[in-house]
Design a protein around this motif. Sequence first.
Motif, PDB file in Angstrom:
ATOM      1  N   PRO A  55      72.333  37.775  61.733  1.00  0.00           N
ATOM      2  CA  PRO A  55      74.383  38.196  61.173  1.00  0.00           C
ATOM      3  C   PRO A  55      74.108  38.071  59.658  1.00  0.00           C
ATOM      4  O   PRO A  55      72.954  37.763  59.079  1.00  0.00           O
ATOM      5  CB  PRO A  55      74.685  36.934  61.251  1.00  0.00           C
ATOM      6  CG  PRO A  55      73.721  35.609  61.856  1.00  0.00           C
ATOM      7  CD  PRO A  55      72.369  36.780  62.047  1.00  0.00           C
ATOM      8  N   LEU A  56      74.108  38.852  59.194  1.00  0.00           N
ATOM      9  CA  LEU A  56      74.857  39.236  57.195  1.00  0.00           C
ATOM     10  C   LEU A  56      75.247  38.015  56.814  1.00  0.00           C
ATOM     11  O   LEU A  56      76.035  37.296  57.722  1.00  0.00           O
ATOM     12  CB  LEU A  56      75.628  40.365  57.509  1.00  0.00           C
ATOM     13  CG  LEU A  56      74.830  42.131  56.697  1.00  0.00           C
ATOM     14  CD1 LEU A  56      74.203  42.116  55.699  1.00  0.00           C
ATOM     15  CD2 LEU A  56      74.252  41.933  58.657  1.00  0.00           C
ATOM     16  N   PRO A  57      74.628  37.794  55.409  1.00  0.00           N
ATOM     17  CA  PRO A  57      75.318  36.357  54.910  1.00  0.00           C
ATOM     18  C   PRO A  57      76.071  36.376  54.478  1.00  0.00           C
ATOM     19  O   PRO A  57      76.559  37.429  53.751  1.00  0.00           O
ATOM     20  CB  PRO A  57      73.828  36.600  54.414  1.00  0.00           C
ATOM     21  CG  PRO A  57      73.335  37.776  54.029  1.00  0.00           C
ATOM     22  CD  PRO A  57      73.541  38.498  55.105  1.00  0.00           C
ATOM     23  N   ASP A  58      76.704  35.425  53.918  1.00  0.00           N
ATOM     24  CA  ASP A  58      77.621  35.019  53.517  1.00  0.00           C
ATOM     25  C   ASP A  58      77.333  35.339  51.699  1.00  0.00           C
ATOM     26  O   ASP A  58      76.395  34.738  52.105  1.00  0.00           O
ATOM     27  CB  ASP A  58      78.774  33.689  53.635  1.00  0.00           C
ATOM     28  CG  ASP A  58      79.887  33.454  52.751  1.00  0.00           C
ATOM     29  OD1 ASP A  58      79.472  32.694  51.809  1.00  0.00           O
ATOM     30  OD2 ASP A  58      80.989  33.470  53.162  1.00  0.00           O
ATOM     31  N   LYS A  59      78.473  35.683  51.199  1.00  0.00           N
ATOM     32  CA  LYS A  59      77.859  35.726  49.588  1.00  0.00           C
ATOM     33  C   LYS A  59      77.667  34.118  48.972  1.00  0.00           C
ATOM     34  O   LYS A  59      76.712  34.299  48.036  1.00  0.00           O
ATOM     35  CB  LYS A  59      78.403  35.761  48.815  1.00  0.00           C
ATOM     36  CG  LYS A  59      79.975  35.417  48.200  1.00  0.00           C
ATOM     37  CD  LYS A  59      81.306  35.752  47.507  1.00  0.00           C
ATOM     38  CE  LYS A  59      82.630  35.753  47.538  1.00  0.00           C
ATOM     39  NZ  LYS A  59      82.830  36.090  46.392  1.00  0.00           N
ATOM     40  N   ARG A  60      77.913  33.263  49.688  1.00  0.00           N
ATOM     41  CA  ARG A  60      77.940  31.505  49.200  1.00  0.00           C
ATOM     42  C   ARG A  60      75.870  31.408  49.147  1.00  0.00           C
ATOM     43  O   ARG A  60      75.320  30.699  48.736  1.00  0.00           O
ATOM     44  CB  ARG A  60      78.214  30.479  49.462  1.00  0.00           C
ATOM     45  CG  ARG A  60      79.669  30.889  49.474  1.00  0.00           C
ATOM     46  CD  ARG A  60      80.724  29.470  49.387  1.00  0.00           C
ATOM     47  NE  ARG A  60      81.151  30.074  50.506  1.00  0.00           N
ATOM     48  CZ  ARG A  60      82.178  30.040  50.707  1.00  0.00           C
ATOM     49  NH1 ARG A  60      83.093  30.912  50.529  1.00  0.00           N
ATOM     50  NH2 ARG A  60      82.596  30.845  52.857  1.00  0.00           N
TER      51      ARG A  60
ATOM     52  N   PHE B  46      75.592  42.288  62.658  1.00  0.00           N
ATOM     53  CA  PHE B  46      75.127  42.129  62.483  1.00  0.00           C
ATOM     54  C   PHE B  46      73.824  43.243  62.257  1.00  0.00           C
ATOM     55  O   PHE B  46      74.573  44.470  62.947  1.00  0.00           O
ATOM     56  CB  PHE B  46      75.033  41.514  64.340  1.00  0.00           C
ATOM     57  CG  PHE B  46      75.772  40.517  64.395  1.00  0.00           C
ATOM     58  CD1 PHE B  46      75.626  39.354  64.027  1.00  0.00           C
ATOM     59  CD2 PHE B  46      77.304  40.822  64.454  1.00  0.00           C
ATOM     60  CE1 PHE B  46      76.098  38.112  64.459  1.00  0.00           C
ATOM     61  CE2 PHE B  46      77.783  39.648  64.839  1.00  0.00           C
ATOM     62  CZ  PHE B  46      77.385  38.108  65.059  1.00  0.00           C
ATOM     63  N   VAL B  47      72.220  43.126  62.623  1.00  0.00           N
ATOM     64  CA  VAL B  47      71.678  43.735  61.821  1.00  0.00           C
ATOM     65  C   VAL B  47      70.871  43.538  63.787  1.00  0.00           C
ATOM     66  O   VAL B  47      70.697  42.584  63.903  1.00  0.00           O
ATOM     67  CB  VAL B  47      70.416  44.366  60.958  1.00  0.00           C
ATOM     68  CG1 VAL B  47      69.145  44.622  60.813  1.00  0.00           C
ATOM     69  CG2 VAL B  47      71.918  43.929  59.960  1.00  0.00           C
ATOM     70  N   CYS B  48      69.913  44.456  63.902  1.00  0.00           N
ATOM     71  CA  CYS B  48      69.659  44.112  65.000  1.00  0.00           C
ATOM     72  C   CYS B  48      68.926  44.869  65.027  1.00  0.00           C
ATOM     73  O   CYS B  48      67.891  45.359  63.947  1.00  0.00           O
ATOM     74  CB  CYS B  48      70.283  45.927  65.841  1.00  0.00           C
ATOM     75  SG  CYS B  48      68.969  45.561  67.910  1.00  0.00           S
TER      76      CYS B  48
END
Length: 143
Positions: free
Chosen positions: A63-68, A27-29
Motif C-alpha cells: 500500500p502507498l504510504p500516508d504522508k505522515r 497499491f503497488v504489485c
Amino acid sequence: MPVKFQDIATAFEFANTNGDMGEFRAFVCKQTGKIYYQTDFIDAAEFNDELPDDIEDEDKYIPLPDKRELDLGKPLVLAFVREFLRDDLDDVRYFFSKRGAYPKFKSLLARRGAIDRWHAYENEARKRALRDWCTLHAIEIID
C-alpha cells in the motif's frame, strides 16, 4: 518490477486525498509493478480498478504510504520554518499544537511571501521521501 516515478507520485497523491481514513488507497504489485487504485466514492469510478481478491496480502501488494508515515506533515513544516522563517517558529509550533494548523500556516506563508518557496520545498521533500520509500520496498524506479 520497474515503475515510473510519476506513477508512484500520482498514486501517492491519490492515496493522500483528503477524506476519511481508507476512502482512497493505492497499491503497488510487487511482481508486476502495476498500481491499483481503490476508493469508495462513485464519482471517482475511473480509479476503481478491479482489485485482486488478495490485495491485502502484503507479500504481493504494497500500500502507498500516508504522508505522515514519510514525515511530510508537521515535521516537514517545522523543518521549513526553521530554515526559512526562523522568527516565526514559535507561532508555527503553536499553530500545530491545535486543530486547523494548516490554514493558519498557509496564511502566514502568504503574509511572508513564502508560498512558492514552501511548495518547492514540499515537492522536493516528497520526491526524496517517495524515492527512499521505493528503495526500502525494493521498487525499481524508472524516470
